[in-house]
Motif scaffolding. Structure first.
Motif, mmCIF file in Angstrom:
data_model
loop_
_atom_site.group_PDB
_atom_site.id
_atom_site.type_symbol
_atom_site.label_atom_id
_atom_site.label_comp_id
_atom_site.label_asym_id
_atom_site.label_seq_id
_atom_site.Cartn_x
_atom_site.Cartn_y
_atom_site.Cartn_z
ATOM 1 N N PHE A 13 0.803 -1.207 0.000
ATOM 2 C CA PHE A 13 0.000 0.000 0.000
ATOM 3 C C PHE A 13 0.846 1.271 0.000
ATOM 4 C CE2 PHE A 13 -2.319 -3.380 2.237
ATOM 5 C CZ PHE A 13 -3.378 -3.538 1.356
ATOM 6 N N ALA A 14 2.161 1.172 0.103
ATOM 7 C CA ALA A 14 3.028 2.346 0.011
ATOM 8 C C ALA A 14 3.046 2.820 -1.447
ATOM 9 C CB ALA A 14 4.440 2.000 0.482
ATOM 10 N N PRO A 15 2.945 4.126 -1.700
ATOM 11 C CA PRO A 15 2.839 4.631 -3.091
ATOM 12 C C PRO A 15 3.966 4.145 -3.996
ATOM 13 C CG PRO A 15 2.348 6.384 -1.537
ATOM 14 C CD PRO A 15 2.825 5.229 -0.721
ATOM 15 N N GLY A 16 5.216 4.211 -3.535
ATOM 16 C CA GLY A 16 6.333 3.803 -4.392
ATOM 17 C C GLY A 16 6.277 2.325 -4.712
ATOM 18 N N ASP A 17 6.091 1.473 -3.679
ATOM 19 C CA ASP A 17 6.017 0.024 -3.911
ATOM 20 C C ASP A 17 4.828 -0.315 -4.796
ATOM 21 O OD1 ASP A 17 8.189 -0.205 -2.324
ATOM 22 O OD2 ASP A 17 7.283 -1.474 -0.787
ATOM 23 N N LYS A 18 3.688 0.326 -4.524
ATOM 24 C CA LYS A 18 2.477 0.025 -5.302
ATOM 25 C C LYS A 18 2.669 0.362 -6.771
ATOM 26 C CE LYS A 18 -2.500 0.905 -5.343
ATOM 27 N NZ LYS A 18 -3.626 1.651 -4.717
ATOM 28 N N ALA A 19 3.273 1.514 -7.059
ATOM 29 C CA ALA A 19 3.480 1.919 -8.451
ATOM 30 C C ALA A 19 4.456 0.989 -9.156
ATOM 31 C CB ALA A 19 3.994 3.365 -8.492
ATOM 32 N N LEU A 20 5.558 0.634 -8.497
ATOM 33 C CA LEU A 20 6.547 -0.242 -9.099
ATOM 34 C C LEU A 20 5.963 -1.630 -9.356
ATOM 35 C CD1 LEU A 20 9.364 -0.983 -10.050
ATOM 36 C CD2 LEU A 20 10.048 -1.269 -7.650
ATOM 37 N N LEU A 21 5.227 -2.176 -8.384
ATOM 38 C CA LEU A 21 4.644 -3.504 -8.562
ATOM 39 C C LEU A 21 3.596 -3.485 -9.676
ATOM 40 C CD1 LEU A 21 4.237 -4.536 -4.810
ATOM 41 C CD2 LEU A 21 5.962 -5.348 -6.423
ATOM 42 N N HIS A 22 2.831 -2.398 -9.759
ATOM 43 C CA HIS A 22 1.822 -2.304 -10.823
ATOM 44 C C HIS A 22 2.498 -2.273 -12.192
ATOM 45 C CE1 HIS A 22 -2.038 -1.294 -12.617
ATOM 46 N NE2 HIS A 22 -1.440 -0.323 -13.312
ATOM 47 N N ALA A 23 3.620 -1.567 -12.303
ATOM 48 C CA ALA A 23 4.344 -1.507 -13.583
ATOM 49 C C ALA A 23 4.890 -2.890 -13.946
ATOM 50 C CB ALA A 23 5.477 -0.494 -13.480
ATOM 51 N N LEU A 24 5.355 -3.616 -12.965
ATOM 52 C CA LEU A 24 5.889 -4.959 -13.229
ATOM 53 C C LEU A 24 4.798 -5.948 -13.589
ATOM 54 C CD1 LEU A 24 8.480 -5.167 -10.319
ATOM 55 C CD2 LEU A 24 9.026 -5.151 -12.767
ATOM 56 N N VAL A 75 5.683 -7.826 -19.579
ATOM 57 C CA VAL A 75 6.844 -8.168 -18.758
ATOM 58 C C VAL A 75 7.022 -9.678 -18.701
ATOM 59 C CG1 VAL A 75 7.822 -8.048 -16.430
ATOM 60 C CG2 VAL A 75 6.628 -6.053 -17.395
ATOM 61 N N ASN A 76 5.905 -10.414 -18.710
ATOM 62 C CA ASN A 76 5.983 -11.871 -18.605
ATOM 63 C C ASN A 76 6.471 -12.536 -19.895
ATOM 64 O OD1 ASN A 76 4.959 -11.814 -15.976
ATOM 65 N ND2 ASN A 76 2.843 -11.772 -16.726
ATOM 66 N N ILE A 77 6.520 -11.772 -20.996
ATOM 67 C CA ILE A 77 6.940 -12.359 -22.283
ATOM 68 C C ILE A 77 8.438 -12.230 -22.469
ATOM 69 C CG2 ILE A 77 6.645 -12.248 -24.780
ATOM 70 C CD1 ILE A 77 3.841 -11.073 -24.271
ATOM 71 N N THR A 78 8.934 -11.021 -22.386
ATOM 72 C CA THR A 78 10.374 -10.809 -22.649
ATOM 73 C C THR A 78 11.097 -10.167 -21.477
ATOM 74 O OG1 THR A 78 9.925 -8.646 -23.640
ATOM 75 C CG2 THR A 78 9.953 -10.559 -25.109
ATOM 76 N N GLY A 79 10.375 -9.900 -20.367
ATOM 77 C CA GLY A 79 10.998 -9.206 -19.257
ATOM 78 C C GLY A 79 11.057 -7.716 -19.537
ATOM 79 N N ILE A 80 11.557 -6.940 -18.578
ATOM 80 C CA ILE A 80 11.611 -5.490 -18.731
ATOM 81 C C ILE A 80 12.897 -4.959 -18.110
ATOM 82 C CG2 ILE A 80 10.410 -4.944 -16.568
ATOM 83 C CD1 ILE A 80 8.864 -2.796 -18.204
ATOM 84 N N ARG A 81 13.452 -3.906 -18.741
ATOM 85 C CA ARG A 81 14.669 -3.289 -18.231
ATOM 86 C C ARG A 81 14.331 -2.063 -17.386
ATOM 87 N NH1 ARG A 81 18.443 -2.074 -23.147
ATOM 88 N NH2 ARG A 81 16.479 -1.097 -23.827
ATOM 89 N N ARG A 82 15.319 -1.614 -16.614
ATOM 90 C CA ARG A 82 15.123 -0.431 -15.789
ATOM 91 C C ARG A 82 14.728 0.769 -16.632
ATOM 92 N NH1 ARG A 82 20.086 2.852 -13.291
ATOM 93 N NH2 ARG A 82 20.147 3.337 -15.532
ATOM 94 N N GLY A 83 15.386 0.939 -17.790
ATOM 95 C CA GLY A 83 15.097 2.089 -18.628
ATOM 96 C C GLY A 83 13.670 2.091 -19.132
ATOM 97 N N GLU A 84 13.068 0.933 -19.330
ATOM 98 C CA GLU A 84 11.682 0.851 -19.788
ATOM 99 C C GLU A 84 10.702 1.167 -18.659
ATOM 100 O OE1 GLU A 84 11.986 -2.537 -23.241
ATOM 101 O OE2 GLU A 84 12.161 -3.173 -21.143
ATOM 102 N N LEU A 85 11.137 0.990 -17.407
ATOM 103 C CA LEU A 85 10.277 1.268 -16.265
ATOM 104 C C LEU A 85 10.294 2.741 -15.874
ATOM 105 C CD1 LEU A 85 11.127 -1.784 -13.972
ATOM 106 C CD2 LEU A 85 8.873 -1.291 -14.959
ATOM 107 N N LEU A 86 11.436 3.425 -16.098
ATOM 108 C CA LEU A 86 11.619 4.792 -15.601
ATOM 109 C C LEU A 86 10.550 5.788 -16.053
ATOM 110 C CD1 LEU A 86 15.466 5.477 -15.561
ATOM 111 C CD2 LEU A 86 13.838 5.807 -13.680
ATOM 112 N N PRO A 87 10.130 5.799 -17.324
ATOM 113 C CA PRO A 87 9.177 6.827 -17.760
ATOM 114 C C PRO A 87 7.877 6.826 -16.959
ATOM 115 C CG PRO A 87 10.170 5.759 -19.642
ATOM 116 C CD PRO A 87 10.594 4.966 -18.455
ATOM 117 N N GLY A 88 7.442 5.688 -16.520
ATOM 118 C CA GLY A 88 6.178 5.631 -15.763
ATOM 119 C C GLY A 88 6.363 5.737 -14.266
ATOM 120 N N LEU A 89 7.600 5.866 -13.785
ATOM 121 C CA LEU A 89 7.861 5.906 -12.344
ATOM 122 C C LEU A 89 8.670 7.152 -11.999
ATOM 123 C CD1 LEU A 89 8.778 2.123 -11.865
ATOM 124 C CD2 LEU A 89 6.622 3.241 -11.227
#
Length: 506
Positions: free
Chosen positions: A420-431, A436-450
């Protein structure tokens, strides 16, 4: 752990996590009576044949009481101890003796003598005014009792309770686990105990053989020795004590390798047992059938104690309970306050005709211990079979703890996930994005939405999730994907928020 694993016995289901199992007598309380004077008519007859006036009985009884006090003082003097009186202060006798044992050690001999004013049956002269007949009658009152605590070389810590009033009904208490500990030491088998439970035994199979080898003749010999030592008045009546079972506990222990594994298993079993066990099942555990007349004597109880929790099921004077010892031993224990509740096939004597083999009540003599072992072990096994049929969510509890509780990694404390913490919730939602389950995701692909994370901050968060095993990294790359546990936990958190928390806040 669900599905077809529910049909597995608990021992098989958790075999890798169980160090060993053991079934053994626990607390055994035995009463001793002098057969010819343990009832008023018998004492009256004794007084008559020894030409002691009925109304002279108080003087006769006071002389016997004096002998008991002299013996207690003599034993205390020989051991270099003082008799300690326990008043109404709520002091536990066991706590007093534990304190003494810490100072003296566990070498054999007299440990301590306690005295206390407690309820007791007594005799007093009585005259039937209609017939003029005189006799003694039983009355209830209070008298001084002595508690003699010994460290026995075979049975460990035992005690004998001796009243100073006739009919001098003795009470002896020993513990089967203490007896077994001495047998293991004599056999050179290593062990470690938590309270009166074995958390480790180097040879569990041999330990079970030794536990099953307890014979009533050995116990009888010990009982006679302590009665003769502490209660000299038996010689006055030229009798030996007859020993009967007053209370018997038989325990089946499952010793787990770690408290971390047992805790969620035990908590789950407790919750489901409290909700699911019915009166008919309690009767079945104890080998009986429920009847309308007996239904009011059946019940279940949940108790919280300083050392843990306990679920207890009662059927009259018999009960079966489940609790944990030291957070590492799961114990199932059947207790009988009246062993004649149980029945077995035995030889029955008849006034007329030869003896026959019949299904009859268990006798209260100490020589019924071998039969009680089999009967009470069956009760424990039936209860374990019931527990084996319950759903097991403990694996989910352990996984949730691993994800959400702080843990040590390479000497550093890693904070758990807060759904329920905003940072954890946003990161987990992005993951949780399906791609992500097909090819995985890199840090750079996550940054724009976080936007709340800097590049270095996001790297630290991903490292943290790796340590918690919420995500994994594809070998040879810097691409990440959710683990099975991570996906399940995030999805459950989303459902909980949307279906329960948000509607409840409206």
């Amino acid at each position: 752990m669900m599905g077809d694993t529910m049909s597995q016995p608990l021992v098989e289901r958790y075999q890798p996590q169980i160090a060993g199992t053991l079934s053994c007598y626990d607390r055994v309380v035995v009463t001793g009576t002098l057969p010819q004077i343990c009832y008023p008519e018998g004492m009256t007859h004794y007084l008559h044949i020894h030409e002691i006036p009925i109304f002279g009985y108080p003087d006769f009884a006071n002389g016997l009481r004096g002998q008991l006090r002299e013996r207690a003082e003599a034993l205390a003097g020989q051991a270099g101890i003082k008799i300690e009186h326990i008043g109404r202060g709520g002091i536990r006798k066991e706590a007093v003796v534990d304190r003494v044992l810490q100072q003296r050690g566990n070498h054999p001999g007299l440990v301590h003598i306690l005295s206390a004013m407690e309820s007791c049956s007594r005799y007093q002269p009585w005259c039937n005014k209609a017939t003029g007949e005189v006799s003694v009658k039983r009355r209830e009152g209070k008298c001084l009792h002595y508690y003699f605590y010994f460290m026995d070389p075979e049975f460990g810590l035992v005690h004998l309770r001796v009243p100073t009033w006739a009919p001098f009904r003795l009470q002896f208490c020993c513990n089967g686990h203490s007896w077994l500990a001495h047998q293991l030491s004599a056999a050179g088998i290593g062990y470690r105990m938590e309270d009166n439970a074995f958390a480790r035994i180097d040879d569990w199979g041999r330990a079970q053989q030794l536990a099953d080898s307890l014979v009533a003749t050995d116990l009888h010999h010990v009982l006679d020795e302590y009665a003769a030592l502490c209660c000299p008045v038996a010689d006055v009546f030229n009798q030996t004590y007859h020993w009967s079972l007053m209370e018997v506990e038989y325990a089946t222990d499952l010793a787990f390798r770690s408290s971390g594994f047992l805790k969620p298993v035990y908590e789950q079993l407790v919750r489901q047992t409290v909700l699911t066990v019915k009166a008919e099942q309690i009767a079945t555990f104890l080998g009986r059938r429920i009847t309308p007349q007996l239904a009011q004597e059946v019940g279940s109880f949940y108790a919280t104690r300083p050392w843990g929790t306990c679920v207890k099921h009662r059927f009259g004077k018999i009960s079966i309970k489940m609790y944990d010892k030291g957070g590492i031993v799961l114990r199932i224990e059947t207790t009988a306050n009246d062993v004649s509740f149980f029945k077995h096939h035995r030889q029955v004597e008849h006034r007329n005709g030869p003896p026959t083999m019949e299904l009859a009540e268990v006798r209260k003599t100490i020589y019924s211990l071998p039969y009680l072992r089999e009967i009470m072990l069956g009760c424990n096994h039936r209860y374990l079979a019931h527990l084996s049929a319950l759903d097991d969510f403990s694996g989910g509890v352990r996984t949730l703890d691993r994800l959400t509780k702080p843990r040590e990694v390479d000497g550093k404390t890693v904070k758990g996930v807060n759904f329920f913490a905003p940072g954890d919730k946003a990161l987990l939602h992005a993951l949780q994005d399906p791609r992500v389950n097909i090819t995985g995701i890199r840090r750079g692909e996550l940054l724009p939405g976080l936007g709340m994370f800097t590049p270095s901050g996001l790297s630290r968060q991903l490292r943290r999730l790796l340590d918690l095993r919420v995500i994994k990294r594809i070998a040879g790359t810097y691409r990440y994907y959710l683990t099975k546990a991570g996906r399940a936990a995030i999805a459950a958190g989303e459902r909980l928020t949307e279906a329960i928390i948000i509607p409840a806040m409206i």
